[in-house]
Design an enzyme around this catalytic site. Structure first.
Site, PDB file in Angstrom:
ATOM      1  N   HIS A   8      48.596  32.258  39.123  1.00 26.19           N
ATOM      2  CA  HIS A   8      47.323  32.946  38.949  1.00 26.19           C
ATOM      3  C   HIS A   8      46.719  32.583  37.597  1.00 26.19           C
ATOM      4  O   HIS A   8      45.503  32.629  37.412  1.00 26.19           O
ATOM      5  CB  HIS A   8      47.513  34.469  39.012  1.00 26.19           C
ATOM      6  N   ASP A  29      45.866  28.451  48.818  1.00 30.46           N
ATOM      7  CA  ASP A  29      46.010  29.698  48.085  1.00 30.46           C
ATOM      8  C   ASP A  29      44.653  29.965  47.440  1.00 30.46           C
ATOM      9  O   ASP A  29      43.760  29.111  47.444  1.00 30.46           O
ATOM     10  CB  ASP A  29      47.117  29.550  47.034  1.00 30.46           C
TER      11      ASP A  29
END
Length: 535
Positions: free
Chosen positions: A214, A287
């Site tokens: 992230h 993702d």
């Protein structure tokens, strides 16, 4: 065009190129968006011919913001709001949308007041009993379908073989490839029975990294042969058995692509390895494309989406720039490439909107299943049976630490043994130290404030020191209601008895109490190796 789904033959002849490319985009939808933001997404769906949306709780909790940069506002009516928004967004779409969500442990991963099932690491502790894992997959699938969701972006097929992993950890079934394969396969079988779409993730394997994708780009520095034998093993086997989609993670793997590109934009990883070598013919989904591992490297709007598409990506999840991405793909991609991805996405839609095989209106109960899972996962990490007999005789300190939603375990002990429950708050540390001095027998219930390892799972350094002091006592029975990786920040070497319960659900607390009084066994086995204590 109306809101019913055309056949592929009808769609491919009637849709324009920009409509086909729009079908490859999955922007994020947020439960707690303002009316202005909802209307903005409706406009995007209408004008860009968006093919799918993925639901998150709120902008503050999604992807790059989940580390707590923004306050997460909880919404008691999230489930009703979810269904309302799905209805609105479907009405805005000329072509029916695929509705996706991450529901690895149920809708509760994103939505308040919805059924929550155990984390993958808890299921990984269960020895055999794959029928229970299959039941979890089925019930999660049914929960999704009843909410109007077609696509559960799970399960995680990563082998969590790095205790320092900040993002996979408890989301993995464990650190052994065969057990990860077996559990993931059972989960997938259950989802298939419900009729929900699946996605194994995070290809080519996100387990052995200490970097959170992230926030930065993890590097997996292993040979291709090693990857094929371990990280890629569950993916290959599951692909051979048949899956709807594979989610590609933001990972740099030099042995597979020495350009430095993350897998998400890597032609060698997506097309050459996943498509050609492993033979995957389904949908390849990214993702979240807003994650810093990739987004910070593509400042020009649309270039990331185009790079992912040219690498072989079919569905651009959490694209923040669909209009620009569509434009760039249209201007740079060969028509046959666009058609191939469009055809794969349309096949998913045909499967999702078909009623064949779906079991609707079936009643089931969550609690009995969770109780069975609690019984089978309960794990003895440090065992000394004499400790139980010694602690249960006479006076002991009935202590809990952390942040339980509701501490039924300690309440039951207070009622059964007449030992007043004391909860440790940071404000009363000194009082607790004095109380501890008077008791050499302790039943300790550990409720980690956080499931993720950031900031010591939410424990302050002062509280950790006191926990370690208590664990060093001669007669201490400790129950951990949370992520077993918490044990890596504790000194467990002198603990008398330590039981891993994994979850703080009511059913798991009840089974823990049954174990304390001698009425429950510990058939579970820790599915990962911890770094601080090898037993």
């Amino acid at each position: 065009m109306n809101n019913s789904l055309l056949t592929y033959q009808e769609a491919t002849s009637q849709l324009t190129p920009d409509q086909k490319v729009g079908q490859l985009f999955m922007p994020a939808a947020f439960i707690n968006d303002s009316e202005e933001e909802v209307q903005g997404l409706e406009h995007l769906i209408r004008t860009q011919h968006i093919g799918a949306i993925c639901f998150f709780h709120s902008r503050a909790s999604a992807a790059t913001n989940f580390e707590g940069k923004k306050k997460v506002v909880y919404n008691e009516n999230s489930y009703d709001r979810l269904k309302q928004l799905i209805d609105r967004y479907q009405k805005a779409a000329k072509i029916p949308l695929l509705i996706a969500i991450d529901a690895e442990w149920g809708l509760a991963m994103r939505i308040e007041n919805t059924p929550q099932y155990p984390y993958a690491i808890t299921l990984g502790a269960i020895q055999g009993n794959e029928d229970l894992i299959e039941q979890v997959g089925w019930q999660i699938g049914m929960d999704c379908l009843q909410a109007g969701i077609h696509w559960n972006l799970s399960p995680v097929a990563d082998i969590n073989n790095n205790p320092e992993n900040p993002v996979i950890g408890y989301r993995s079934f464990g650190d052994h490839k065969e057990k990860v394969l077996s559990k993931a396969n059972a989960y997938l079988k259950g989802m298939a029975k419900s009729g929900i779409l699946n996605s194994i993730k995070h290809f080519p394997g996100h387990g052995d990294t200490a970097t959170d994708s992230h926030l930065g780009l993890p590097v997996i520095d292993k040979s291709k042969q090693t990857l094929l034998q371990n990280e890629l093993y569950p993916f290959k086997r599951l692909i051979d058995q048949g899956v709807d989609s594979v989610m590609v993670g933001h990972l740099s793997v030099p042995a597979l692509d020495d350009s430095g590109n993350p897998a998400t934009t890597s032609y060698p990883i997506i097309t050459e390895l996943l498509r050609n070598e492993l033979g995957f013919e389904g949908v390849v989904i990214s993702d979240a494309l807003n994650m810093h591992a990739v987004s910070k490297n593509y400042p020009e709007k649309g270039t990331l989406e185009a790079a992912a598409f040219h690498a072989g990506m079919d569905m651009m999840c959490f694209s923040e720039n669909p209009a620009e991405g569509i434009s760039q793909i249209l201007s740079s991609a060969a028509p046959e490439h666009i058609e191939a991805s469009f055809k794969r996405i349309w096949a998913l839609k045909e499967k999702a909107f078909s009623e064949k095989g779906k079991e609707n209106n079936i009643e089931y109960q969550l609690s009995p299943l969770n109780k069975k899972l609690a019984k089978q996962s309960l794990t003895s990490y440090i065992s000394n049976q004499d400790t139980f007999a010694q602690v249960r005789e006479g006076h002991f300190l009935n202590l809990s630490v952390g942040n339980p939603y509701k501490n039924l375990f300690s309440q039951k002990i207070e009622s059964a043994f007449d030992q007043k429950h004391v909860h440790l708050y940071p404000e009363i540390l000194e009082d607790m130290k004095n109380l501890q001095d008077g008791d050499q027998k302790v039943v300790l219930a550990l409720f980690p404030p956080a499931i993720k390892p950031k900031d010591n799972f939410g424990f302050s350094s002062e509280v950790l020191r006191l926990i370690n002091e208590i664990l060093s006592l001669k007669n201490t029975v400790a129950y951990l209601f949370g992520n077993p990786y918490v044990l890596d920040i504790l000194d467990c070497t002198k603990a008398s008895e330590l039981i891993i319960v994994y979850q703080n659900f009511q059913e798991f607390q009840e089974i823990a109490f049954e174990h304390f009084i001698g009425n429950a066994e510990t058939p579970g086995k820790l599915p990962v190796q911890l770094k601080t204590l090898q037993l």
